[in-house]
Design an enzyme around this catalytic site. Sequence first.
Site, PDB file in Angstrom:
ATOM      1  N   CYS A 148     -13.215  26.782  65.827  1.00 12.40           N
ATOM      2  CA  CYS A 148     -12.064  27.541  65.316  1.00 12.40           C
ATOM      3  C   CYS A 148     -10.761  26.909  65.775  1.00 12.40           C
ATOM      4  CB  CYS A 148     -12.166  28.989  65.767  1.00 12.40           C
ATOM      5  SG  CYS A 148     -13.650  29.826  65.146  1.00 12.40           S
ATOM      6  N   ILE A 157      -6.129  23.347  63.508  1.00 18.12           N
ATOM      7  CA  ILE A 157      -6.063  22.562  62.283  1.00 18.12           C
ATOM      8  C   ILE A 157      -6.949  23.158  61.191  1.00 18.12           C
ATOM      9  CG2 ILE A 157      -7.914  20.946  62.925  1.00 18.12           C
ATOM     10  CD1 ILE A 157      -4.695  19.914  61.153  1.00 18.12           C
ATOM     11  N   ARG A 194      -4.808  24.345  57.988  1.00 22.60           N
ATOM     12  CA  ARG A 194      -4.919  23.388  56.891  1.00 22.60           C
ATOM     13  C   ARG A 194      -6.255  23.439  56.138  1.00 22.60           C
ATOM     14  NH1 ARG A 194       0.207  21.647  55.769  1.00 22.60           N
ATOM     15  NH2 ARG A 194       1.245  20.738  57.591  1.00 22.60           N
ATOM     16  N   ARG A 217     -18.011  28.835  69.898  1.00 24.62           N
ATOM     17  CA  ARG A 217     -18.905  28.996  71.042  1.00 24.62           C
ATOM     18  C   ARG A 217     -18.912  30.431  71.544  1.00 24.62           C
ATOM     19  NH1 ARG A 217     -16.527  24.533  74.940  1.00 24.62           N
ATOM     20  NH2 ARG A 217     -14.650  25.457  74.020  1.00 24.62           N
ATOM     21  N   TYR A 223     -22.569  26.810  67.634  1.00 23.35           N
ATOM     22  CA  TYR A 223     -22.603  25.787  66.593  1.00 23.35           C
ATOM     23  C   TYR A 223     -24.020  25.555  66.078  1.00 23.35           C
ATOM     24  CZ  TYR A 223     -18.046  24.741  68.722  1.00 23.35           C
ATOM     25  OH  TYR A 223     -16.780  24.826  69.231  1.00 23.35           O
ATOM     26  N   LYS A 245     -10.095  13.038  62.227  1.00 25.82           N
ATOM     27  CA  LYS A 245      -9.784  11.746  62.802  1.00 25.82           C
ATOM     28  C   LYS A 245      -9.305  11.959  64.234  1.00 25.82           C
ATOM     29  CE  LYS A 245      -5.996  13.557  61.184  1.00 25.82           C
ATOM     30  NZ  LYS A 245      -6.025  14.858  60.575  1.00 25.82           N
TER      31      LYS A 245
END
Length: 325
Positions: A13, A16, A20, A38, A58, A97
């Site tokens: 969570c 970004i 976005r 988690r 996850y 990235k």
Amino acid sequence: MSGGDLRIGVLGCADIAARRTIPAVRAAGLHLAAVASRTGEKARAFGERFAVEAVTGYERLLERDDVDAVYIPLPIALHERWATAALEAGKHVLVEKAATATGAAARRLTALAADRGLLLMENFTFLRHAQHAEVRRLVAEGAIGRPRLFTGEFGFPLADRSAIRHHPELGGGSLLDAGCYPVRAAQLFLGDDISVLGSTLGMDPEAGVDVAGTALLADADGLAAQCSFGFAHAYRNTYALWGESGRISLSWAFTPPAGTRPVLRIERQDHVEERTLAADDQWANALRHFAGLTARPAGHAREHERIVRQAALLEAVAARAHTTG
């Protein structure tokens, strides 16, 4: 399954993802299947915010049959672990990235993806903005003559030492976080045959990470790229190509919001021109591109090659660097 039917799960969570990626998933017309954290509390908060099912852990998200692909916005040091787990679970992967902290990790992940017939893609959304195609078109038409130098700068002030970017054990540092942008952009013009000639890195001795740097790259034909980046700078987000008869530049190269109309500037000896380009949603475009590629296995290898090349270049920048601080 077509790209439009892709069911996406989000591993982590992160900010970004909230600002976005999740809005872009929906803007692209894709299906957001679940988000995972988690901790149950954080997962539930995200789930309520975006009206999507929340998963604690996850691993549990990767076990779900209603998830075809995962987006990973975790700290860079965790990318290899969770991308590996996702690929082994049969999921396509879109990873933030820098995709990996090392070239070896990039090679391992892309080999695993290829072996499983899955797509692994690095989330450089700026590549999907129409302004870059316009720059390339103008350069190809000879607007600045033969290009001689690419310069790219991405930097911003970052004083918060508690941030992930200041933690080396999490993959922090400005090269992987900010330098990856101009290095990746340089490849739009220098192509695949590119090497690192030299670099500098300014270190924060207290945090143990690089906070500033510059890299010099070149292709086999002598076109050079100067890529500068850092956390100890006034904000800058631009690139330019300097050619034999002029210069072309973008004022907001890497992170323009979807509603922003970017400005392209052309300079010649007796002529200066500014063109306001159309707004474009690079995030939604990137999600559509990813979804489309999952249904086109022939396109996977190219994305995998790009990840490996980018990781090798960033590793070479670090290896060749003159360090200060």
